[in-house]
Structures are given as structure tokens and as C-alpha cells.
Write a protein that holds these residues in place. Structure first.
Motif, short mmCIF file in Angstrom:
data_model
loop_
_atom_site.label_atom_id
_atom_site.label_comp_id
_atom_site.label_asym_id
_atom_site.label_seq_id
_atom_site.Cartn_x
_atom_site.Cartn_y
_atom_site.Cartn_z
N SER A 1 0.85 -1.19 0.00
CA SER A 1 0.00 0.00 0.00
C SER A 1 0.89 1.24 0.00
N LEU A 2 0.45 2.27 -0.69
CA LEU A 2 1.19 3.52 -0.74
C LEU A 2 0.25 4.68 -0.46
N LEU A 3 0.80 5.73 0.15
CA LEU A 3 0.05 6.96 0.40
C LEU A 3 0.81 8.11 -0.25
N ASN A 4 0.12 8.87 -1.09
CA ASN A 4 0.70 10.04 -1.75
C ASN A 4 -0.12 11.28 -1.37
N LEU A 5 0.57 12.42 -1.20
CA LEU A 5 -0.09 13.68 -0.85
C LEU A 5 0.31 14.77 -1.83
N ASN A 6 -0.58 15.72 -2.06
CA ASN A 6 -0.24 16.84 -2.94
C ASN A 6 -1.01 18.10 -2.57
N LEU A 7 -0.43 19.23 -2.93
CA LEU A 7 -1.05 20.54 -2.78
C LEU A 7 -0.84 21.29 -4.09
N ASN A 8 -1.92 21.79 -4.66
CA ASN A 8 -1.84 22.54 -5.93
C ASN A 8 -2.45 23.92 -5.74
N TRP A 9 -1.73 24.93 -6.19
CA TRP A 9 -2.23 26.30 -6.15
C TRP A 9 -2.14 26.83 -7.59
N THR A 10 -3.28 27.01 -8.22
CA THR A 10 -3.30 27.45 -9.61
C THR A 10 -3.85 28.86 -9.72
N GLY A 11 -3.38 29.59 -10.73
CA GLY A 11 -3.83 30.97 -10.93
C GLY A 11 -3.48 31.85 -9.75
N ILE A 12 -2.26 31.73 -9.25
CA ILE A 12 -1.83 32.45 -8.05
C ILE A 12 -2.03 33.96 -8.24
N PHE A 13 -2.89 34.55 -7.42
CA PHE A 13 -3.21 35.99 -7.45
C PHE A 13 -3.55 36.46 -8.86
N ASN A 14 -4.31 35.64 -9.59
CA ASN A 14 -4.76 35.92 -10.95
C ASN A 14 -3.61 36.07 -11.95
N LEU A 15 -2.48 35.51 -11.63
CA LEU A 15 -1.34 35.50 -12.55
C LEU A 15 -1.31 34.15 -13.28
N PRO A 16 -0.66 34.08 -14.43
CA PRO A 16 -0.54 32.79 -15.12
C PRO A 16 0.55 31.93 -14.46
#
Length: 166
Positions: A101-116
């Protein structure tokens, strides 16, 4: 919003027939290669690298933030891979790979402060499980088997800037 995804598969495989190619291997690569020849399955064995059970579960949470901040999503993925054959029963007493068994974690922040601009960080095999993904199947022919371990715990990040209009 919170999103849950679950997938499951069950395989009950069986090899009905297996041709012996030891003579062709010996003729093409020599007698040492012929000695090391190991079929990946025998008739009646389950098919190689076909786990009996496989489960993937993902849980993702999108934070309720104002749009000018961007979209921030946390996620966790749990993977279970059942036992599976790595080589023929006649090749090695270690022919079956254990489940893991494996556990993976992630955090995604898209469009940071309306920037590309997007940013993500991730961790794979967070619990640092040690698991075998391959066995050579040379035990009965050569007296030893080699094995390959799965990837260890890893962390990483990505920063992406999108150029141009769109």
C-alpha cells in the motif's frame, strides 16, 4: 468542494499454455543465457504482473478562497496493489510478490493571485514503504534471485508560468 474517487479491479487470471523458448535463447545468446532463461509463467500459473486486487482512492479538497487568490486544492491518494506473480513457479520459490500500500499527498495552487502562475508540492510513498516490484526468476537455474524495490519516499515541487495569451 470535497471530491472522492475510488477505483477497484479484481483479476483471476490463469495461463493456459506456455511455449519453451530456452533453445532459441541459447542459440541466439549462448549457453550462459540459456542457463539463465526463466519463463515468466508456467501453464496453470496466474499471469505475471497482474495483481489479484488493485484499489486506488483519491480524496481532494478545494479550499473556499476568493478567486483573486487562486485555487488551492489539497489531495491524498491511497494505492493498494495485491499480490502478483513475477516469474514462473518452476523458476523460483519467490515467484509471488507481496501486496503493498502507498500513500501520496499533494497541494496545488493554480492561478496564483490571478497570474498565469501555478505551484504544486507533492510527496509520494509518504509512509516510506519498502516493497518489491520485480524478481529475476533465476533461483532454480542459478541459485540466486535478484529483485527490484519500488521507489522510496520522495518529495518535490513544480512552479509553472504560462506565457502568451489564451
Amino acid at each position: 468542494p470535497l471530491t472522492l474517487s475510488v477505483s477497484y479491479s479484481y483479476l483471476d487470471t490463469k495461463l493456459l499454455k506456455q511455449d519453451d523458448h530456452k533453445a532459441e535463447v541459447t542459440a541466439a545468446a549462448g549457453p550462459i543465457a540459456g542457463l539463465a532463461y526463466a519463463p515468466i509463467a508456467d501453464a496453470g500459473d496466474s499471469l505475471p504482473f497482474a495483481p489479484d486486487h488493485n484499489v486506488v482512492t483519491s480524496l481532494n479538497y478545494l479550499l473556499p478562497l476568493p478567486s483573486e487568490i487562486g485555487a488551492v486544492e489539497f489531495g491524498a491518494t491511497y494505492v493498494y496493489v495485491g499480490k502478483q506473480r513475477a516469474t514462473a513457479t518452476s523458476s523460483s520459490p519467490y515467484a509471488i510478490l507481496d501486496n503493498y500500500s502507498l500513500l501520496n499527498l499533494n497541494l496545488n495552487w493554480t492561478g496564483i493571485f490571478n497570474l498565469p502562475l501555478d505551484f504544486s508540492v507533492f510527496g509520494t510513498n509518504i509512509l516510506d514503504k519498502h516493497y518489491v516490484t520485480y524478481i529475476s526468476g533465476t533461483y532454480n537455474a542459478l541459485g540466486f534471485d535478484s529483485r527490484q524495490l519500488g521507489q522510496p519516499r520522495m518529495f518535490g515541487g513544480r512552479l509553472r508560468y504560462t506565457f502568451g495569451g489564451g
